[in-house]
Write an enzyme that holds these catalytic residues in place. Structure first.
Site, PDB file in Angstrom:
ATOM      1  N   THR B  14       0.829  -1.212   0.000  1.00 13.62           N
ATOM      2  CA  THR B  14       0.000   0.000   0.000  1.00 13.62           C
ATOM      3  C   THR B  14       0.860   1.258   0.000  1.00 13.62           C
ATOM      4  O   THR B  14       0.642   2.180  -0.793  1.00 13.62           O
ATOM      5  CB  THR B  14      -0.884   0.025   1.261  1.00 13.62           C
ATOM      6  OG1 THR B  14      -1.453  -1.270   1.436  1.00 13.62           O
ATOM      7  CG2 THR B  14      -1.989   1.043   1.130  1.00 13.62           C
ATOM      8  N   VAL B  15       1.865   1.304   0.891  1.00 12.96           N
ATOM      9  CA  VAL B  15       2.682   2.514   1.002  1.00 12.96           C
ATOM     10  C   VAL B  15       3.546   2.701  -0.255  1.00 12.96           C
ATOM     11  O   VAL B  15       3.584   3.787  -0.840  1.00 12.96           O
ATOM     12  CB  VAL B  15       3.576   2.458   2.264  1.00 12.96           C
ATOM     13  CG1 VAL B  15       4.471   3.696   2.340  1.00 12.96           C
ATOM     14  CG2 VAL B  15       2.723   2.338   3.522  1.00 12.96           C
ATOM     15  N   LYS B 107      10.150   0.641  11.461  1.00 15.79           N
ATOM     16  CA  LYS B 107      10.461   0.861  12.880  1.00 15.79           C
ATOM     17  C   LYS B 107      11.129  -0.347  13.521  1.00 15.79           C
ATOM     18  O   LYS B 107      12.012  -0.212  14.370  1.00 15.79           O
ATOM     19  CB  LYS B 107       9.204   1.224  13.650  1.00 15.79           C
ATOM     20  CG  LYS B 107       8.095   0.196  13.533  1.00 15.79           C
ATOM     21  CD  LYS B 107       6.725   0.789  13.753  1.00 15.79           C
ATOM     22  CE  LYS B 107       5.644  -0.195  13.341  1.00 15.79           C
ATOM     23  NZ  LYS B 107       5.291  -0.108  11.916  1.00 15.79           N
ATOM     24  N   ILE B 138       3.161  12.372  10.949  1.00 14.67           N
ATOM     25  CA  ILE B 138       3.503  13.466  11.873  1.00 14.67           C
ATOM     26  C   ILE B 138       5.012  13.701  11.836  1.00 14.67           C
ATOM     27  O   ILE B 138       5.773  12.756  12.032  1.00 14.67           O
ATOM     28  CB  ILE B 138       3.076  13.115  13.312  1.00 14.67           C
ATOM     29  CG1 ILE B 138       1.583  12.792  13.361  1.00 14.67           C
ATOM     30  CG2 ILE B 138       3.426  14.238  14.268  1.00 14.67           C
ATOM     31  CD1 ILE B 138       1.110  12.311  14.729  1.00 14.67           C
ATOM     32  N   GLY B 189     -10.048  -3.621   9.095  1.00 19.13           N
ATOM     33  CA  GLY B 189      -8.669  -3.557   8.632  1.00 19.13           C
ATOM     34  C   GLY B 189      -7.772  -2.674   9.479  1.00 19.13           C
ATOM     35  O   GLY B 189      -6.637  -2.389   9.108  1.00 19.13           O
ATOM     36  N   ASP B 203       4.368  -2.642  19.102  1.00 18.64           N
ATOM     37  CA  ASP B 203       4.517  -1.639  18.047  1.00 18.64           C
ATOM     38  C   ASP B 203       4.858  -0.276  18.660  1.00 18.64           C
ATOM     39  O   ASP B 203       5.769   0.419  18.201  1.00 18.64           O
ATOM     40  CB  ASP B 203       3.203  -1.573  17.242  1.00 18.64           C
ATOM     41  CG  ASP B 203       3.227  -0.464  16.202  1.00 18.64           C
ATOM     42  OD1 ASP B 203       3.922  -0.636  15.190  1.00 18.64           O
ATOM     43  OD2 ASP B 203       2.552   0.568  16.408  1.00 18.64           O
ATOM     44  N   LYS B 207       8.520   2.102  18.300  1.00 16.99           N
ATOM     45  CA  LYS B 207       8.553   3.525  17.957  1.00 16.99           C
ATOM     46  C   LYS B 207       9.150   4.329  19.111  1.00 16.99           C
ATOM     47  O   LYS B 207       9.958   5.242  18.901  1.00 16.99           O
ATOM     48  CB  LYS B 207       7.137   4.006  17.634  1.00 16.99           C
ATOM     49  CG  LYS B 207       6.569   3.344  16.376  1.00 16.99           C
ATOM     50  CD  LYS B 207       5.068   3.572  16.263  1.00 16.99           C
ATOM     51  CE  LYS B 207       4.491   2.907  15.017  1.00 16.99           C
ATOM     52  NZ  LYS B 207       3.000   2.866  15.054  1.00 16.99           N
ATOM     53  N   GLY B 304      -1.589   4.265   7.619  1.00 12.56           N
ATOM     54  CA  GLY B 304      -2.311   4.327   6.353  1.00 12.56           C
ATOM     55  C   GLY B 304      -1.354   4.640   5.219  1.00 12.56           C
ATOM     56  O   GLY B 304      -0.324   5.292   5.425  1.00 12.56           O
TER      57      GLY B 304
END
Lengths: 437, 437
Positions: B14-15, B107, B138, B189, B203, B207, B304
């Protein structure tokens, strides 16, 4: 390890003194981060004798900032003089023309002459950095100029003036009047003796004009900004806003519309549950909406010696990390010569929700007349509140209307109609509502 | 105008597909912003035939990402494969060793091998950019690495996992159980089929370990992170939090203390009126506290395809604006070789307020025994709520204690004491309270 970056600072007020002090205190850490030392080699200010709590030993002194900019033994000229003309403008221009990088916190200068100065900087291949000019220590310029590359910005808005936000916050939290809050802000040093520049929106407008140019790739046009200040906001507005799920903030908003770009500064209703509604006191915040990323919000200290110094030092560090031969990105995101003319959207075409507070005679038929004026202008209402508060005498009633999306033109016509009907006892209060996540 | 920057992309999920599409769509604008074209010249993915809704005409195809990294006709290698070992690590290492800039969103890779990779990048004089690895779109890496130069960071904390925040938001707003929210998140999803990695905090920990290194100039130490997930948060906790003026968020927190650096991931009570408490759904937020600036907060889309692609493109644009000869800033803010060993603060030394929810027998003396255990451990209470909710049977009562600042050790000892007293009917729920503006 490269040679030290030589910094010249013009203006040794609160911010300038903080920059000198922090560069000295954080010298080792900055050297580690930048790969070279960052050293203040020259300064300029009006009064050499004044005690600023910093040592200027071994630092060259210039009475004339233009002389420092032109002939100082420096790589970067930091302008902290202030003012859109005079020494600030002359010295920045001189520094750029002499091929020196410039860092400035001067929003008034950039609003008035940013374009011309950017052209010189880009021609000379030097940086003109100005993070501190908008929203103090919040890295909004870096975010818009660098992080959002490739994003098309659709709207940018924010709380850009700490004085106004301080006053509105205290009015809401403590129920005191605008005049009392302003007097307190002046006593505490948050507002100037002549507060017009802050409370009537001029300061916000200067900052907004810079964000608009960065957001939309257009020439800076501060004179095109629609502006209303906060001096006529009353406790009645703040209470009514709260009851309806809104909070009042002075926002600067720049938005792309079909008819051009809106730039407006005015008191605004934002949903109480939005992030920006929680930004209290002297804190600033900027929200940026883009096609790819969505909405980003940054909040933090918008003014004060240290917050402003932090942004100035970030700008200096970016220069320290660069090296001769580095091709710098354009000052306003796109090359100054390619910035498009600013196409102003007509304020009457602004679309959005409105809060309208009316004080009316409590007579049969008044409400029907008001409703008819709204309907005649195709304005549909989200809510209607009729107050019978203790302040209202038997013949005075407060009516609050919240509209669904309509236009500025429709609202103005409806209000003019109501005024012609002669049912209104006071000037109607009209406050725009802004979408905010 | 310089020569085009040649970009190789490994991983076309997707990315990756978003990055290829956006670089093509925004080609003119990016050229204007960067002073040179940015062109995808090579890609690598597992399945060449798969329809990704993008055109790969004229772009070289590599079956092996390491081959692309080493021999592709590229200036920048973009790693979007994922995973802390395997092809991701091998290809990033190969690209850096071949003197190519690297952009990654990975990450897990950085948490595990960031230090070794940074050393190669710095030795070779190339950039290793990773804005997309933390909090999606961000610009927190850029802010910490560049904008806050000279600031000493004292605490960084944030909502770093959209899945957890989505679940907690729906639990609060709709009153549904953790299990039902998780099932919905999986259906939509927002959560993986095996959600452990997200909901147990792994996760967030990855980060956080990167932010800790940037904040404190220490080596990355993900294994030193104290970790609790959100799977045992109940409606009773969320309701009690709301009544007491708090909201529950899964936070990653890194903080400098006298005994070392705390790194912790756990459900946290934040004041309902704080800015971070208004960050809902899949949105992320990071708050950074420094000695000079004060507190900065950034919020926006944390995951996303488009949000991540936006950060990747920002990183690529920064490289496009640089030129050969440019001395890049260090990968983690300070040179990798100078990063200090991570000195772990003991979790038992953590100081803060605590929310403690107990289910007890409704018998004489129970409350006195609880109060004695708190007093014996020098814990003073800010509030006590005894619930007689409909769910409690005549013999089951809920007691909620909110403490003033105390230590983890004191709370654990007090709770162990209560368990020995045998008045508790369920495992006590202990949730830490975090200061937030």
């Amino acid at each position: 390890m490269g040679e030290a970056l030589r910094v010249g600072i013009a203006g040794l007020g609160t911010v300038g003194a903080s920059v000198v002090r922090i560069l000295a205190e954080k010298s080792a850490e900055l050297t580690r981060q930048c790969g070279r030392a960052v050293t203040v080699t020259a300064v300029s200010a009006r009064n050499r004798a004044r005690d600023r709590g910093i040592t200027l030993d071994g630092i060259a002194w210039f009475d004339d900032p233009v002389e420092l900019a032109r002939k100082g033994d420096i790589d970067v000229f930091v302008e902290l003089i202030g003012g859109e003309e005079g020494a600030a403008k002359a010295s920045v221009k001189a520094a750029l023309e002499a091929g020196r990088h410039v860092v400035t916190a001067n929003k008034a200068l950039l609003a008035a002459s940013g374009l011309a100065l950017a052209e010189i900087a880009e021609k000379k291949g030097v940086l003109l950095n100005y993070e501190a000019a908008v929203a103090g220590g919040i890295p909004v310029i870096k975010t818009m100029r660098e992080a959002l590359a490739g994003n098309a910005i659709t709207r940018v808005f924010g709380i850009l003036n700490g004085t106004c936000n301080y006053i509105l916050t205290r009015m809401e939290q403590e129920g005191i009047s605008f005049a009392d809050c302003l007097a307190d802000a002046q006593r505490l040093g948050y507002a100037e003796a002549d507060p017009t520049f802050d409370i009537e929106g001029h300061d916000t407008a200067h900052k907004l004009s810079i964000l608009t140019s960065l957001a939309f790739g257009t020439k800076i046009s501060p004179s095109a900004i629609y502006m209303e200040g906060i001096s006529n906001i009353t406790q009645a507005d703040i209470r009514a806003a709260g009851e309806l799920g809104y909070r009042i903030k002075l926002l600067g908003v720049a938005q792309r519309t079909d008819s051009g770009i809106e730039q407006r500064v005015h008191p605004t209703m934002v949903p109480t549950a939005s992030v920006i509604a929680q930004v209290h006191g002297v804190t600033n915040a900027v929200a940026i909406e883009t096609d790819i990323l969505g909405e980003l919000l940054l909040s933090g200290p918008g003014a004060g010696g240290n917050a402003t110094a932090s942004a100035v030092i970030g700008d200096i560090a970016d220069i320290a990390k660069s090296r001769p031969g580095f091709q710098h990105g354009p000052v306003f995101g796109r090359p100054a010569k390619e910035l498009a003319p600013y196409r102003k959207a007509r304020m009457r075409a602004h679309a959005g929700g409105y809060f309208i507070r009316l004080t009316v005679h409590d007579r049969t038929g008044v409400f029907a007349a008001i409703a008819k004026r709204m309907a005649d202008n195709d304005i549909s209402l989200e809510s209607i509140v009729q107050h019978a508060s203790g302040e209202d005498s038997s013949d005075r009633k407060t009516v609050i209307l919240v509209t669904h999306e309509t236009t500025e033109a429709a609202v103005r016509k409806a209000v003019e109609g109501m005024e012609k009907d002669k049912h209104l006892l006071d000037k109607p209060q009209v406050i725009r509502i802004e979408r905010a996540a």
